[in-house]
Design a protein around this motif. Structure first.
Motif, PDB file in Angstrom:
ATOM      1  N   MET A  71       1.480  -8.141  13.474  1.00  0.00           N
ATOM      2  CA  MET A  71       1.517  -6.846  14.156  1.00  0.00           C
ATOM      3  C   MET A  71       2.061  -5.759  13.232  1.00  0.00           C
ATOM      4  SD  MET A  71       3.650  -5.776  17.590  1.00  0.00           S
ATOM      5  CE  MET A  71       5.204  -5.882  16.680  1.00  0.00           C
ATOM      6  N   ILE A  72       3.136  -6.063  12.506  1.00  0.00           N
ATOM      7  CA  ILE A  72       3.753  -5.085  11.598  1.00  0.00           C
ATOM      8  C   ILE A  72       2.780  -4.693  10.492  1.00  0.00           C
ATOM      9  CG2 ILE A  72       5.571  -4.755   9.875  1.00  0.00           C
ATOM     10  CD1 ILE A  72       6.605  -4.588  12.715  1.00  0.00           C
ATOM     11  N   LEU A  73       2.097  -5.675   9.908  1.00  0.00           N
ATOM     12  CA  LEU A  73       1.193  -5.385   8.794  1.00  0.00           C
ATOM     13  C   LEU A  73      -0.053  -4.633   9.256  1.00  0.00           C
ATOM     14  CD1 LEU A  73       1.406  -8.669   6.671  1.00  0.00           C
ATOM     15  CD2 LEU A  73       2.587  -6.494   6.322  1.00  0.00           C
ATOM     16  N   LEU A 104      -4.879   0.164  -4.989  1.00  0.00           N
ATOM     17  CA  LEU A 104      -4.640  -1.268  -4.812  1.00  0.00           C
ATOM     18  C   LEU A 104      -3.157  -1.611  -4.919  1.00  0.00           C
ATOM     19  CD1 LEU A 104      -5.543  -4.221  -4.597  1.00  0.00           C
ATOM     20  CD2 LEU A 104      -5.991  -4.190  -7.058  1.00  0.00           C
ATOM     21  N   MET A 105      -2.513  -1.169  -6.009  1.00  0.00           N
ATOM     22  CA  MET A 105      -1.101  -1.493  -6.214  1.00  0.00           C
ATOM     23  C   MET A 105      -0.236  -0.834  -5.138  1.00  0.00           C
ATOM     24  SD  MET A 105      -1.220  -3.586  -8.587  1.00  0.00           S
ATOM     25  CE  MET A 105       0.565  -3.784  -8.658  1.00  0.00           C
ATOM     26  N   HIS A 106      -0.648   0.353  -4.707  1.00  0.00           N
ATOM     27  CA  HIS A 106       0.103   1.043  -3.652  1.00  0.00           C
ATOM     28  C   HIS A 106       0.077   0.237  -2.346  1.00  0.00           C
ATOM     29  CE1 HIS A 106       1.737   4.218  -1.143  1.00  0.00           C
ATOM     30  NE2 HIS A 106       0.641   4.182  -0.389  1.00  0.00           N
ATOM     31  N   LEU A 110       3.057  -1.497  -0.227  1.00  0.00           N
ATOM     32  CA  LEU A 110       3.257  -1.226   1.208  1.00  0.00           C
ATOM     33  C   LEU A 110       3.498  -2.524   1.974  1.00  0.00           C
ATOM     34  CD1 LEU A 110       0.625   1.525   2.185  1.00  0.00           C
ATOM     35  CD2 LEU A 110       3.127   1.730   2.197  1.00  0.00           C
ATOM     36  N   ILE A 111       2.723  -3.558   1.663  1.00  0.00           N
ATOM     37  CA  ILE A 111       2.886  -4.852   2.333  1.00  0.00           C
ATOM     38  C   ILE A 111       4.258  -5.442   2.026  1.00  0.00           C
ATOM     39  CG2 ILE A 111       2.043  -7.226   2.410  1.00  0.00           C
ATOM     40  CD1 ILE A 111      -0.770  -6.113   1.912  1.00  0.00           C
ATOM     41  N   LYS A 112       4.639  -5.421   0.751  1.00  0.00           N
ATOM     42  CA  LYS A 112       5.933  -5.976   0.366  1.00  0.00           C
ATOM     43  C   LYS A 112       7.076  -5.212   1.024  1.00  0.00           C
ATOM     44  CE  LYS A 112       4.620  -7.849  -4.162  1.00  0.00           C
ATOM     45  NZ  LYS A 112       4.884  -7.808  -5.632  1.00  0.00           N
ATOM     46  N   SER A 113       6.957  -3.885   1.061  1.00  0.00           N
ATOM     47  CA  SER A 113       8.005  -3.055   1.648  1.00  0.00           C
ATOM     48  C   SER A 113       8.133  -3.307   3.146  1.00  0.00           C
ATOM     49  CB  SER A 113       7.699  -1.579   1.384  1.00  0.00           C
ATOM     50  OG  SER A 113       8.646  -0.743   2.006  1.00  0.00           O
ATOM     51  N   ALA A 114       6.987  -3.429   3.838  1.00  0.00           N
ATOM     52  CA  ALA A 114       7.008  -3.671   5.288  1.00  0.00           C
ATOM     53  C   ALA A 114       7.655  -5.012   5.607  1.00  0.00           C
ATOM     54  CB  ALA A 114       5.589  -3.617   5.837  1.00  0.00           C
ATOM     55  N   PHE A 119      11.862  -8.015   8.139  1.00  0.00           N
ATOM     56  CA  PHE A 119      12.158  -9.436   8.270  1.00  0.00           C
ATOM     57  C   PHE A 119      13.285  -9.831   7.316  1.00  0.00           C
ATOM     58  CE2 PHE A 119       7.699  -8.762   9.301  1.00  0.00           C
ATOM     59  CZ  PHE A 119       7.610  -9.338  10.560  1.00  0.00           C
ATOM     60  N   PRO A 120      14.311 -10.523   7.854  1.00  0.00           N
ATOM     61  CA  PRO A 120      15.452 -10.919   7.013  1.00  0.00           C
ATOM     62  C   PRO A 120      15.182 -12.223   6.264  1.00  0.00           C
ATOM     63  CG  PRO A 120      15.855 -11.581   9.263  1.00  0.00           C
ATOM     64  CD  PRO A 120      14.508 -10.899   9.264  1.00  0.00           C
ATOM     65  N   TYR A 121      14.045 -12.286   5.603  1.00  0.00           N
ATOM     66  CA  TYR A 121      13.654 -13.505   4.910  1.00  0.00           C
ATOM     67  C   TYR A 121      13.845 -13.347   3.403  1.00  0.00           C
ATOM     68  CZ  TYR A 121      10.964 -14.234   9.269  1.00  0.00           C
ATOM     69  OH  TYR A 121      10.566 -14.364  10.572  1.00  0.00           O
ATOM     70  N   GLU A 122      14.031 -14.474   2.749  1.00  0.00           N
ATOM     71  CA  GLU A 122      13.922 -14.515   1.292  1.00  0.00           C
ATOM     72  C   GLU A 122      12.486 -14.893   0.966  1.00  0.00           C
ATOM     73  OE1 GLU A 122      16.745 -17.032  -0.560  1.00  0.00           O
ATOM     74  OE2 GLU A 122      18.494 -16.097   0.419  1.00  0.00           O
ATOM     75  N   ILE A 123      11.761 -13.974   0.358  1.00  0.00           N
ATOM     76  CA  ILE A 123      10.326 -14.159   0.153  1.00  0.00           C
ATOM     77  C   ILE A 123      10.025 -14.320  -1.333  1.00  0.00           C
ATOM     78  CG2 ILE A 123       8.028 -13.173   0.480  1.00  0.00           C
ATOM     79  CD1 ILE A 123       9.140 -11.586   2.838  1.00  0.00           C
TER      80      ILE A 123
END
Length: 302
Positions: A71-73, A104-106, A110-114, A119-123
């Motif tokens: 949903m967030i993405l 593309l890089m932008h 955006l995905i990484k930032s979201a 989410f409090p995960y270590e990714i």
């Protein structure tokens, strides 16, 4: 304790399938042409596998909430987003349908930032790739080749096992099932991806299996009742195998329904298309491939 076999239809049915063969031919031709026209006008909703996009593989330190993540993405509005597990619950595949390499890089950032903000995960980003449209075109060509080879293999099998006249009936049914399934895919706008190719091949295999059972009985009855007309023998054979056919389609649809209800978005196109294809394949086995052999002479069948 005596066990009774499960039956949807009694074993002594006497439906006159041949009586409605012309109506079924007309209906099938209409749906066949309609499918081709619809596909020609509205095309397919190509997924990331064919249209191109971003492909990311992540490893997370805990089991993530995929529904919330999806949903967030999707709120980023950067294209179609497909999330699914692979390997384990902590390994995630993210694919974003972006057909252009611009920004593309932008979009990757955006995905990484979201993900980081929500989410409090270590990714751990284990793989980040871009699937270009050229690769998608190669996949389409490979998919078409896979279907053509499957058709050829089936025809060789039918030619070896049966007389060539039966092969014409099988070929007509398979083309009918494949085109109507693709038309259904175009109408419903389900994703056309690699699982779609697998679904089409599954439908073809199911339809052939159903048809071979009926053809075996027709050939057996042709030898047993050589004074009966071919139409009478086809009716007799389809009625004799009707209970087996309905039980097979009923149990297969139940299993497929479980995939539709609980399989999730990752296999939605596959499961829905196979459900439709099983119905079409059963119809074509009874009403297309069996009646069509009345066009040929079987007096010299050994």
């Amino acid at each position: 304790m005596q066990l009774f076999p499960l039956k949807i239809f009694p074993s002594n049915t006497n439906f006159d399938f041949m009586r409605v063969k012309n109506l079924n031919y007309a209906l099938s031709v209409f749906l066949f042409i309609l499918s081709l026209v619809w596909i020609g006008i509205y095309k397919f909703n190509f997924g990331i596998d064919f249209a191109g996009g971003i492909s990311m593989e992540l490893r997370i330190n805990q089991t993530p909430d995929l529904a919330k993540m999806r949903m967030i993405l999707n709120e980023l509005n950067i294209g179609e987003i497909v999330l699914q597990n692979f390997g384990s619950d902590k390994d995630i595949s993210i694919r974003a349908g972006i057909s252009s390499e611009e920004n593309l890089m932008h979009n990757i950032e955006l995905i990484k930032s979201a993900l980081k903000q929500n989410f409090p995960y270590e990714i751990e980003y284990r793989k980040v790739d871009f699937v270009g449209p050229q690769v998608g075109n190669q996949m389409i060509q490979s998919g078409i080749m896979a279907m053509l080879l499957s058709f050829l293999s089936i025809m060789v099998y039918i030619w070896i096992r049966f007389e060539w006249q039966f092969g014409i009936g099988v070929l007509a049914a398979l083309i009918h099932d494949a085109v109507l399934s693709l038309g259904f895919l175009s109408v419903t706008k389900l994703d056309f991806n690699l699982s779609t190719i697998a679904a089409i091949l599954t439908i073809i295999g199911y339809s052939v299996n159903d048809t071979v059972v009926i053809y075996d009985r027709i050939r057996e009855n042709l030898r047993k009742y050589n004074k009966k007309t071919i139409g009478t023998i086809i009716n007799m054979s389809v009625n004799e195998t009707l209970s087996r056919t309905t039980i097979t389609v009923f149990t297969t649809l139940l299993a497929n329904l479980a995939l539709i209800l609980y399989g999730g978005e990752a296999i939605k196109s596959f499961s829905v298309l196979v459900f439709f294809g099983i119905l079409i394949g059963t119809y074509s086995s009874i009403f297309i491939s069996a009646p069509i052999i009345t066009l040929f002479n079987f007096k010299n069948l050994k």
